[in-house]
Design a protein around this motif. Sequence first.
Motif, PDB file in Angstrom:
ATOM      1  N   LEU A  87       0.674  -1.444   0.070  1.00 20.48           N
ATOM      2  CA  LEU A  87       0.093  -0.206   0.070  1.00 20.48           C
ATOM      3  C   LEU A  87       0.749   1.306  -0.025  1.00 20.48           C
ATOM      4  O   LEU A  87       0.549   2.226  -0.598  1.00 20.48           O
ATOM      5  CB  LEU A  87      -0.834   0.105   1.100  1.00 20.48           C
ATOM      6  CG  LEU A  87      -2.196  -0.808   0.997  1.00 20.48           C
ATOM      7  CD1 LEU A  87      -2.878  -0.860   2.308  1.00 20.48           C
ATOM      8  CD2 LEU A  87      -3.158  -0.365   0.053  1.00 20.48           C
ATOM      9  N   ALA A  88       2.094   1.190   0.615  1.00 19.89           N
ATOM     10  CA  ALA A  88       2.826   2.364   0.627  1.00 19.89           C
ATOM     11  C   ALA A  88       3.535   2.441  -0.678  1.00 19.89           C
ATOM     12  O   ALA A  88       4.615   3.516  -0.785  1.00 19.89           O
ATOM     13  CB  ALA A  88       3.929   2.188   2.039  1.00 19.89           C
ATOM     14  N   GLY A  89       3.549   1.732  -1.500  1.00 22.17           N
ATOM     15  CA  GLY A  89       4.103   1.658  -2.882  1.00 22.17           C
ATOM     16  C   GLY A  89       5.792   1.135  -2.794  1.00 22.17           C
ATOM     17  O   GLY A  89       6.432   1.441  -3.745  1.00 22.17           O
ATOM     18  N   GLU A  90       5.973   0.603  -1.724  1.00 24.73           N
ATOM     19  CA  GLU A  90       7.277  -0.335  -1.654  1.00 24.73           C
ATOM     20  C   GLU A  90       7.307  -1.415  -2.242  1.00 24.73           C
ATOM     21  O   GLU A  90       6.352  -2.233  -1.939  1.00 24.73           O
ATOM     22  CB  GLU A  90       7.678  -0.123  -0.197  1.00 24.73           C
ATOM     23  CG  GLU A  90       7.697   1.065   0.593  1.00 24.73           C
ATOM     24  CD  GLU A  90       7.664   1.018   2.063  1.00 24.73           C
ATOM     25  OE1 GLU A  90       7.487  -0.103   2.843  1.00 24.73           O
ATOM     26  OE2 GLU A  90       8.086   2.106   2.918  1.00 24.73           O
ATOM     27  N   ASP A  91       8.396  -1.890  -2.924  1.00 23.86           N
ATOM     28  CA  ASP A  91       8.757  -3.198  -3.388  1.00 23.86           C
ATOM     29  C   ASP A  91       9.669  -4.113  -2.678  1.00 23.86           C
ATOM     30  O   ASP A  91       9.953  -5.346  -3.072  1.00 23.86           O
ATOM     31  CB  ASP A  91       8.772  -3.187  -4.874  1.00 23.86           C
ATOM     32  CG  ASP A  91      10.281  -2.415  -5.022  1.00 23.86           C
ATOM     33  OD1 ASP A  91      10.926  -1.749  -4.119  1.00 23.86           O
ATOM     34  OD2 ASP A  91      10.742  -2.364  -6.295  1.00 23.86           O
ATOM     35  N   HIS A  92      10.139  -3.724  -1.535  1.00 18.08           N
ATOM     36  CA  HIS A  92      11.158  -4.384  -0.882  1.00 18.08           C
ATOM     37  C   HIS A  92      10.740  -4.390   0.782  1.00 18.08           C
ATOM     38  O   HIS A  92      10.439  -3.527   1.513  1.00 18.08           O
ATOM     39  CB  HIS A  92      12.532  -4.029  -0.892  1.00 18.08           C
ATOM     40  CG  HIS A  92      13.140  -4.216  -2.303  1.00 18.08           C
ATOM     41  ND1 HIS A  92      12.894  -3.711  -3.605  1.00 18.08           N
ATOM     42  CD2 HIS A  92      14.319  -5.349  -2.445  1.00 18.08           C
ATOM     43  CE1 HIS A  92      13.437  -4.289  -4.484  1.00 18.08           C
ATOM     44  NE2 HIS A  92      14.373  -5.178  -4.062  1.00 18.08           N
ATOM     45  N   GLU A  93      11.295  -5.400   1.440  1.00 21.41           N
ATOM     46  CA  GLU A  93      11.070  -5.283   2.699  1.00 21.41           C
ATOM     47  C   GLU A  93      12.141  -4.439   3.498  1.00 21.41           C
ATOM     48  O   GLU A  93      13.147  -4.374   3.126  1.00 21.41           O
ATOM     49  CB  GLU A  93      11.228  -6.782   3.352  1.00 21.41           C
ATOM     50  CG  GLU A  93      11.091  -7.014   4.779  1.00 21.41           C
ATOM     51  CD  GLU A  93       9.760  -6.610   5.345  1.00 21.41           C
ATOM     52  OE1 GLU A  93       9.533  -6.026   6.309  1.00 21.41           O
ATOM     53  OE2 GLU A  93       8.829  -7.264   4.863  1.00 21.41           O
TER      54      GLU A  93
END
Length: 213
Positions: A87-93
């Motif tokens: 949801l935050a637009g992040e693609d990595h942990e």
Amino acid sequence: MQRKRSLFTWLVGAVLCAGAIGFSTDSPASPLDQLTDLTGKVTVIVTLTGRDNFTSEYRYDVSVRNMTADPLIADTLLIVLDKITNLAGEDHEALTNESFLNRFDILGQDGETDERKPFFHIPPGSPADLLPQTNSRAASVRIRNRDYVAVFTPAFKVYGNKRPPPEPKQPTAQQAQPAAAQRHTDKQAERLLQLLLKKGVITEEEWRKANQP
């Protein structure tokens, strides 16, 4: 010393034998090597078509809209699942820097890129080219979420080739032949009229009328 020579001879023979049977350590070429990155020049249309809550599987139809001014060769188009964002637009942990893509099972893919990203072929339609401002047929993409995260977004890249413009037609020998034949006929007629004028068969007035355009 004799034993070392025998071992060396065996090694040379083994290498030659491997070459003879076509042994190679070269990795196969990536399917993207002969394609152009069309991402940003086309629009990817992602439609959620189904969801299985028991297995946490999501099914999508993914098609491409040609936003360029040129036709695209339909059977060269493929989509690469480039990343999955939260949801935050992040693609990595945040803590481990692990790609979210690694935490999903991708089902029914046609292959993987060198970066181990799954790709799918866009089914070719009719006509053979994807014309400007038209949509392709849809590829079916199934994503299974191991972590049962409720909301995620797949993002795709698109690869393919444009149809090269047709080469300008060059005049053929058959097209040039009638004009050359007409010039040859005109010269023969002119020589014949001059001969008739010289022998007195026709008058100068008749010769002038015959030579008028």
